[in-house]
Structure formats: structure tokens, C-alpha cells
Motif scaffolding. Structure first.
Motif, short mmCIF file in Angstrom:
data_model
loop_
_atom_site.label_atom_id
_atom_site.label_comp_id
_atom_site.label_asym_id
_atom_site.label_seq_id
_atom_site.Cartn_x
_atom_site.Cartn_y
_atom_site.Cartn_z
N UNK A 633 -19.64 -61.31 14.54
CA UNK A 633 -18.41 -60.51 14.53
C UNK A 633 -17.31 -61.24 13.76
N UNK A 634 -16.20 -60.55 13.58
CA UNK A 634 -15.05 -61.16 12.92
C UNK A 634 -15.24 -61.41 11.44
N UNK A 635 -16.13 -60.68 10.80
CA UNK A 635 -16.40 -60.89 9.38
C UNK A 635 -15.35 -60.17 8.53
N UNK A 636 -14.97 -60.78 7.42
CA UNK A 636 -13.88 -60.24 6.59
C UNK A 636 -14.29 -60.19 5.11
N UNK A 637 -15.38 -59.54 4.83
CA UNK A 637 -15.84 -59.46 3.44
C UNK A 637 -15.07 -58.38 2.69
N UNK A 638 -14.57 -58.76 1.51
CA UNK A 638 -13.87 -57.81 0.66
C UNK A 638 -14.88 -56.83 0.06
N UNK A 639 -14.50 -55.54 0.02
CA UNK A 639 -15.43 -54.52 -0.49
C UNK A 639 -15.82 -54.79 -1.94
N UNK A 640 -14.95 -55.41 -2.71
CA UNK A 640 -15.25 -55.71 -4.10
C UNK A 640 -16.41 -56.70 -4.23
N UNK A 641 -16.72 -57.42 -3.16
CA UNK A 641 -17.79 -58.41 -3.19
C UNK A 641 -18.99 -57.96 -2.35
N UNK A 642 -19.13 -56.64 -2.20
CA UNK A 642 -20.15 -56.12 -1.27
C UNK A 642 -21.40 -55.61 -1.96
N UNK A 643 -21.62 -55.98 -3.23
CA UNK A 643 -22.73 -55.40 -3.97
C UNK A 643 -23.99 -56.23 -4.03
N UNK A 644 -24.05 -57.35 -3.31
CA UNK A 644 -25.21 -58.25 -3.39
C UNK A 644 -26.39 -57.66 -2.64
N UNK A 645 -27.36 -57.13 -3.37
CA UNK A 645 -28.51 -56.49 -2.75
C UNK A 645 -29.44 -57.48 -2.05
N UNK A 646 -29.34 -58.76 -2.40
CA UNK A 646 -30.17 -59.75 -1.72
C UNK A 646 -29.66 -60.05 -0.32
N UNK A 647 -28.36 -59.78 -0.09
CA UNK A 647 -27.75 -60.04 1.21
C UNK A 647 -27.33 -61.47 1.43
N UNK A 648 -27.68 -62.39 0.54
CA UNK A 648 -27.41 -63.81 0.78
C UNK A 648 -25.92 -64.10 0.82
N UNK A 649 -25.17 -63.59 -0.16
CA UNK A 649 -23.73 -63.86 -0.16
C UNK A 649 -23.03 -63.12 0.97
#
Length: 710
Positions: A633-649
Motif C-alpha cells: 500500500x501507499x504507492x505513489x507511481x506517476x501515471x506518466x511512468x506506468x507503461x512498463x509491461x514487464x512490471x519491474x519498474x
């Protein structure tokens, strides 16, 4: 010395390639049977021609008398193959040890002396070519039927493995070329058959009853290979992993992809002065990325040539490809548009137009990120701009259309048969003629607008001219321009290709990949590989993640109610436990069902929730019907950085990645990340739950067919 030992020494074949050649010939020699073909499996632009020429030379050492090389059905590629063989085998030809010719240019009345030599025949996979080969054995020189012949099918999936379902019947028919090849194999008792390809789909995707089709009207010789030898991949090779492997921002490969709006691709398909107006070359949104791509191409050349000069290396010339369509009219329109942009660049240099500076600044900021991530030197902006301006004024941008054999032939280097680079910056506009077999040296920009939804996956991969031997510093300034939807489908195709290839590498050739599909009555059931459409699959490898990307949340008014329900479904012991919690398959499925309505895919976003549920079920049922759950919980990922299909980032920390990808895990893992969301981070609302499925580390690669072939 034998043929291969002399060829090996002249070319400097390394030990891995030598072992590959020996392995292929050993197995071919023990399987001189038209019913037992062999397979040499390489990668796109990975040196397959070099390898099979080594196989031919070694086969001649082992008492084979003839080799027939079948190429893609273009005159240019056949000519290129003849030139390549003539170059590698020059000493043998000059010493009258080998006779080489194209079947369409067979010398008149071969003498007894010529017939005693080793013979190499090159032919296109085209009806008249194969008819002439058959006639050569049947009528012209019937004594050649007793020779030991090696048939090499280059690009074996191109025309030689093709099936059509007979209307109203369950039987499959095969194409004319395949029938002609079967007849040739039946004619020659001493023939050995080697398929050479970079796309392994044909090994799996054949009709199930094909091998037992002996009662059909025609005998279909099996093309499912009796053995497969993997071509060793050299260290300079750049392939799909670079473009679709899911890299972090500290890696230059993270910056390879540049998104193009679908409207731009469409505007370049048909000549229309309204969509691309001459007075709006600098401002039109319909050529926004093309404009930027041309500037980035010129800047990339400047960066690399300066780097090479600093190291006392010879400055190189570079290439860019625009492959947006197959139609000549479209190529003409793209050529006209590119030249208008080039002319605008020239005028801007002459008039010191600030718009050129602004476009340069965009390109410079982009390339600087990847050059620095590569640990390279980025020249000062003022110096780089001066170089770019000089290239523009000097006319170093050479734009050429390539949409026919007649146009392509003069562009090829007579020595290497590669596209010849005449200036510092060479831009080639074309379609299918630039596909298989054509090598484009120093390619650092690829603008791609074809739509793989309407193509076979193996064909799409062959469009990937950006694959091949590349200097790692060139890769740092390389860009791949295409739409988000096409990039997503190419990524899916790469995942499938990789899953199939890894099955070979593991040695499990027959049962190395599981195919499943949705069934309304039975849930998720096994699927015959021949029944799937290659562009409509979701492939997942061991320990790989499947997750939605390119999405937004639903409106805040509705999201809150859904999130409250999801919060109650999550076991209290799982919240921020930094450890997996055991849950049932039913619980895991209920969580995915509850999360799905909270996520709205972008217009060009693609994600198949049924595939996620189907793969979860498949893996869970093989481990006591349960799954593992990890909650953060408490994650704050910016939508602009949400395209990583591998999921690692998206997972974030090294610690969390290590936990999720632990090799000890045996069950499928559901990872739920509770994002804060909200407009401040680019999301429509928040908080929301972001799910990902991670396959078990020791699982079998799995392909989920989202659609079945008719």
C-alpha cells in the motif's frame, strides 16, 4: 584441406559456429530421408546465411554432391544470395571445384566436367523457378537424380509451410510451393532437407493431422523438423529483448521507443494536402513525430561521428527506414512529405529560423538521456547544432524510395549486397521489399506504421529491420517510432516468439509450450496450436509478470465504492506483510473480478482480463489449486511512468523484485499494489488497486489464445 576447413579459415568462423555447422551436418547425414527435415533456428539478422553456407561446405566434405538453396520469392534476394555464395566460395569456383548458378540462368548444355563438380543452384520460392528445378532432374540431366542433394529452404516459414482449410471439410491443403517442394523431395532418393528460419512458429502451428495425411489425395511430407539446431548468437546482436525487454531509466534501451499518434500514420498513407499542408510543415500535428524523427536522425549521426572522431575511429554513415505501408502511392506521398520537411530545414538554416532550434532542442534533450545512460559523451548543444546545420546545407540527407526489385537492385552494394549508404544520412522509404534478407547497415532510426493485427506474427518479426549486429554506442542513439497499439502487439509477438524459442533451448521440443483458450462450458481448456491467430495471443514465460498498463481509473464517484469492496476482499494479514500469503484460486479470481471494473484502458491500450484469469487458473490448478498474494500500500507511481509491461519498474525496490521473482516459489503470485492515484500524479482518481500476475519460476511457458482461428 576440405571445403569447410578452407571456408572456415577464410571467414574466421568462431568455435561456436563451427560446432553448429558440424552438428547440423552430422544429423543431416544420419537422416537422408525426405520425411525427416532438419531445422537451423537463428534470429532475425543473426547470420543465418553465413551458417548455412558453412553447412553446405561441410556437406560437400561429407559426400554430398549438390545443394539447392531456395530463397524468398524476389529476384533481388535470389541475386543477392548468388552474390553472397559467389563471394564466400570464390576460390572454389575459380578452381573449378564448385559450379554456381541461378536456376533461371542455367548454363546451356553442362559438360561432363561441369556435372562432376559440386553444384549449387539458387532458386526463388516461385512456381516457374521450382518447375525448372524439377525439369532439370526429370528431363535435362536425369543422371543428377542419383546424386546426394542438400535442399536448403531459407526462410522456411515463408511459402514452404503454408496451409489452407478446405471449404466445408476438416482437411487441410497446402500451397502450390509446398506441393512442388514435396514433389522434388519425392523425386530425389538421396535428398536431405534443411529448413532455415528465425521464426519458430511453423514448428508448432501445423495442422494436427498433417503428419498422418497419407490417405489424402496428395502425400504431404512432414515439415515438422526431426531435429533443431540453434544458431549461436554473437555478442553484437541486438534483438527483441532490447526493444521489448522492459528496461529501467538507467539503461539506454529504455529510450528506444518513441510513440507515434495513429493519426500521423494514417495521414501518411494517402496523399491529402488537407491533412499535411505545405504551409504547416512546422506546426502540423499530423507529422509531429516524423519531423522530430528526421531531426533526431541527423543529431544522432552528429553524436556518433563526433564520438568516433574522439576515438580516432573512421566516422560512419547511417540509415533510417520508413515502413508505413505497402502501396507505392503511399511511398510517393511519404517521399514528397519528407522532402518538404527537408526543404523546410534548409530554409530554416538559411534564414536562422528559431523553429529549427526548438526542434533541435527537443531532439537533443531526448538523445542526451540515452547517451548518458550508456555512459557516453554528449557533445555540447552548440557544437551539435552547428554540425546538424552543416549536414542540412550540404545535402547529406539522401531520401530514396524502394518499392520494387528494379528500384532496389541499383541501391545494393555489389560486394556486400547490403543497401549502399551514399551520404552521411540515408533514408529509405518502402514496404515489403525491405523485409527478409535485405541488410541495412548502421540502421539507427525505424519509423514503422504497418498494423500487425492484420499480419502473421512471423511476417511482422521479419519487418524488424532494426534487429541485427549493432554497435552498443549506436544503440544509445537509436529510436523506434510506432504507435502504442502496434508497439503493444509487437511486444506480445516478441513474448510468444521468446516462449517458443526458450522451449527449444530447454530441450523440450515437443511439449515445451502449453496453449490454452477460453471455453464457455469448461472454463479454460487446452488449445491446438494450429487453431490460434498469432496476433491474438498472450504469452507468459516462467517468472514473468502480466499486468495492465496504459490505463486510467474510473471516476472518483464510482471508484471509491469499488475500492471499499476490494479492501474487504484482501486478507487483513496480507497488508504490507512483505511476504506472500496463501489464498485459494477462488479468492484470487474474486480479487481480479473486483478490480477489473475500476480500470479503463486507454484508446490504444490492450489488456485481456480473461487471459489473466485463464493463466492464473492454469498455473494454480497445477499447485494444489491455490495462489500466493502479496499486497503493498501507499504507492505513489506517476501515471506518466506506468507503461512498463514487464512490471519491474512498477514493483519498485530491488527487495520487492527479488521477493516476487524468488526461484523457490511454486504457485502463481498475485501482486496487488494500492496506488494513491489522484490528479496530482496524473490519474483521474484514487486510491486504486493495480494487479499483476507472476508465473511460477519453474512453470512451462504458456500461450493464451484470446481468439481462435476460424
Amino acid at each position: 584441406m576440405g571445403f569447410y576447413s578452407r571456408l572456415r579459415d577464410a571467414r574466421g568462423d568462431d568455435e561456436d559456429l563451427q560446432r553448429c555447422v558440424e552438428s547440423v551436418v552430422d544429423q543431416l547425414q544420419s537422416a537422408v530421408d525426405p520425411r525427416k527435415p532438419g531445422m537451423l533456428l537463428g534470429k532475425i539478422q543473426s547470420g543465418k546465411t553465413r551458417a548455412f553456407l558453412g553447412v553446405i561446405a561441410r556437406a560437400f566434405d561429407r559426400d554430398f554432391d549438390m545443394a539447392i538453396v531456395l530463397t524468398k520469392g524476389t529476384k533481388t534476394l535470389a541475386n543477392q544470395t548468388v552474390k553472397r555464395i559467389a563471394r564466400d566460395f570464390k576460390d572454389f569456383i575459380d578452381d573449378d571445384e564448385i559450379l554456381l548458378f541461378d536456376i533461371m540462368s542455367t548454363p546451356d548444355a553442362l559438360t561432363k566436367a561441369e556435372l562432376r563438380r559440386k553444384i549449387i543452384i539458387v532458386a526463388k520460392k516461385q512456381v516457374k523457378n521450382l518447375d525448372r528445378i524439377q525439369a532439370l532432374f526429370d528431363n535435362t540431366y536425369p543422371e543428377l537424380r542419383e546424386k546426394r542433394v542438400l535442399l536448403v529452404d531459407d526462410e522456411a516459414d515463408m511459402a514452404s509451410i503454408r496451409f489452407t482449410k478446405k471449404k466445408g471439410e476438416d482437411n487441410y491443403d497446402q500451397g502450390t510451393i509446398a506441393n512442388q517442394m514435396d514433389r522434388l523431395r519425392e523425386t530425389l532418393p538421396g535428398i536431405a532437407f534443411l529448413q532455415v528460419t528465425a521464426t519458430p512458429y511453423a514448428l508448432y502451428l501445423q495442422p494436427e493431422a498433417y503428419d498422418e495425411a497419407t490417405e489424402a489425395k496428395e502425400v504431404f511430407y512432414p515439415k515438422r523438423p526431426a531435429f533443431t539446431v540453434l544458431l549461436p548468437i554473437h555478442g553484437a546482436y541486438v534483438g527483441g529483448e532490447a526493444y521489448f525487454g522492459g528496461w529501467g531509466a538507467d539503461d539506454p534501451r529504455y529510450y528506444l521507443y518513441a510513440e507515434v499518434d495513429n493519426r500521423e500514420h494514417d495521414a501518411l498513407r494517402t496523399a491529402d494536402g488537407r491533412s499535411i499542408r505545405e504551409d504547416r510543415i512546422w506546426t502540423s500535428e499530423n507529422i509531429k513525430m516524423l519531423r522530430r524523427a528526421l531531426m533526431s536522425f541527423l543529431l544522432a549521426i552528429t553524436v556518433r561521428r563526433r564520438q568516433q572522431a574522439d576515438l580516432d575511429q573512421r566516422p560512419q554513415k547511417y540509415a533510417m527506414i520508413i515502413h508505413n505501408d505497402t502501396q507505392r502511392a503511399a511511398h510517393d506521398w511519404q517521399w514528397e512529405t519528407v522532402n518538404k520537411i527537408a526543404k523546410a530545414f534548409e530554409s530554416a538554416v538559411e534564414q536562422d529560423d528559431i523553429r529549427l532550434q526548438n526542434l533541435f532542442d527537443e531532439a537533443y534533450g531526448d538523445l542526451m538521456q540515452s547517451v548518458i545512460a550508456n555512459g557516453g559523451h554528449m557533445p555540447p548543444a552548440s557544437d551539435a547544432l552547428a554540425d546538424v546545420r552543416t549536414m542540412i546545407i550540404d545535402g547529406e540527407l539522401n531520401v530514396q524510395r524502394v518499392n520494387s526489385d528494379a528500384q532496389l537492385e541499383p541501391l545494393l552494394d555489389p560486394e556486400t549486397a547490403e543497401l549502399r549508404l551514399r551520404t552521411k544520412a540515408n533514408l529509405f522509404i518502402g514496404g515489403s521489399i525491405l523485409d527478409r534478407g535485405i541488410t541495412v547497415p548502421n540502421l539507427i532510426a525505424f519509423y514503422y506504421g504497418r498494423n500487425p493485427k492484420r499480419m502473421q506474427a512471423d511476417t511482422v518479426l521479419q519487418h524488424s529491420r532494426m534487429y541485427g549486429a549493432r554497435h552498443h554506442d549506436d544503440l544509445a542513439v537509436t529510436r523506434f517510432y510506432t504507435s502504442r497499439g502496434v508497439h503493444t502487439r509487437l511486444s506480445n509477438i516478441y513474448a510468444l516468439e521468446t516462449a517458443l524459442r526458450e522451449a527449444f533451448e530447454s530441450g523440450a521440443h515437443d511439449a515445451g509450450v502449453v496453449f490454452i483458450q477460453s471455453d464457455t462450458r469448461q472454463g479454460f481448456v487446452p488449445c491446438a496450436p494450429s487453431k490460434i491467430k498469432l496476433s491474438d495471443v498472450v504469452a507468459i514465460r516462467p517468472n514473468e509478470a502480466l499486468l495492465p498498463t496504459r490505463f486510467d481509473t474510473i471516476a472518483a464517484s464510482r471508484l471509491a465504492r469499488h475500492v471499499a469492496v476490494i479492501d474487504k476482499l484482501v486478507p487483513s494479514t496480507a497488508f504490507d506483510a512483505r511476504a506472500f500469503v496463501d489464498i485459494s484460486l477462488e479468492q484470487a479470481t474474486a480479487l481480479l473480478d473486483a478490480i477489473e471494473p475500476t480500470i479503463e484502458l486507454a484508446e490504444d491500450g490492450e489488456f485481456d482480463w480473461d487471459a489473466m484469469r485463464g493463466l492464473l487458473q492454469y498455473y494454480a490448478e497445477r499447485d494444489r489449486g491455490h495462489a500466493l498474494l502479496l499486497v503493498e500500500t501507499g504507492r505513489r507511481l506517476d501515471r506518466a511512468k506506468s507503461g512498463d509491461r514487464s512490471g519491474l519498474s512498477i514493483l519498485g525496490t530491488t527487495e520487492l523484485r527479488a521477493l516476487v521473482r524468488s526461484p523457490m516459489r511454486t504457485a502463481p503470485a498475485i501482486v496487488l499494489l494500492r496506488q494513491e492515484g489522484g490528479p496530482g500524479l496524473g490519474w483521474k482518481a484514487g486510491p486504486f488497486w493495480w494487479p499483476m500476475l507472476v508465473a511460477p519460476p519453474q512453470a512451462t511457458p504458456c500461450v493464451f489464445a484470446t481468439k481462435s482461428a476460424a
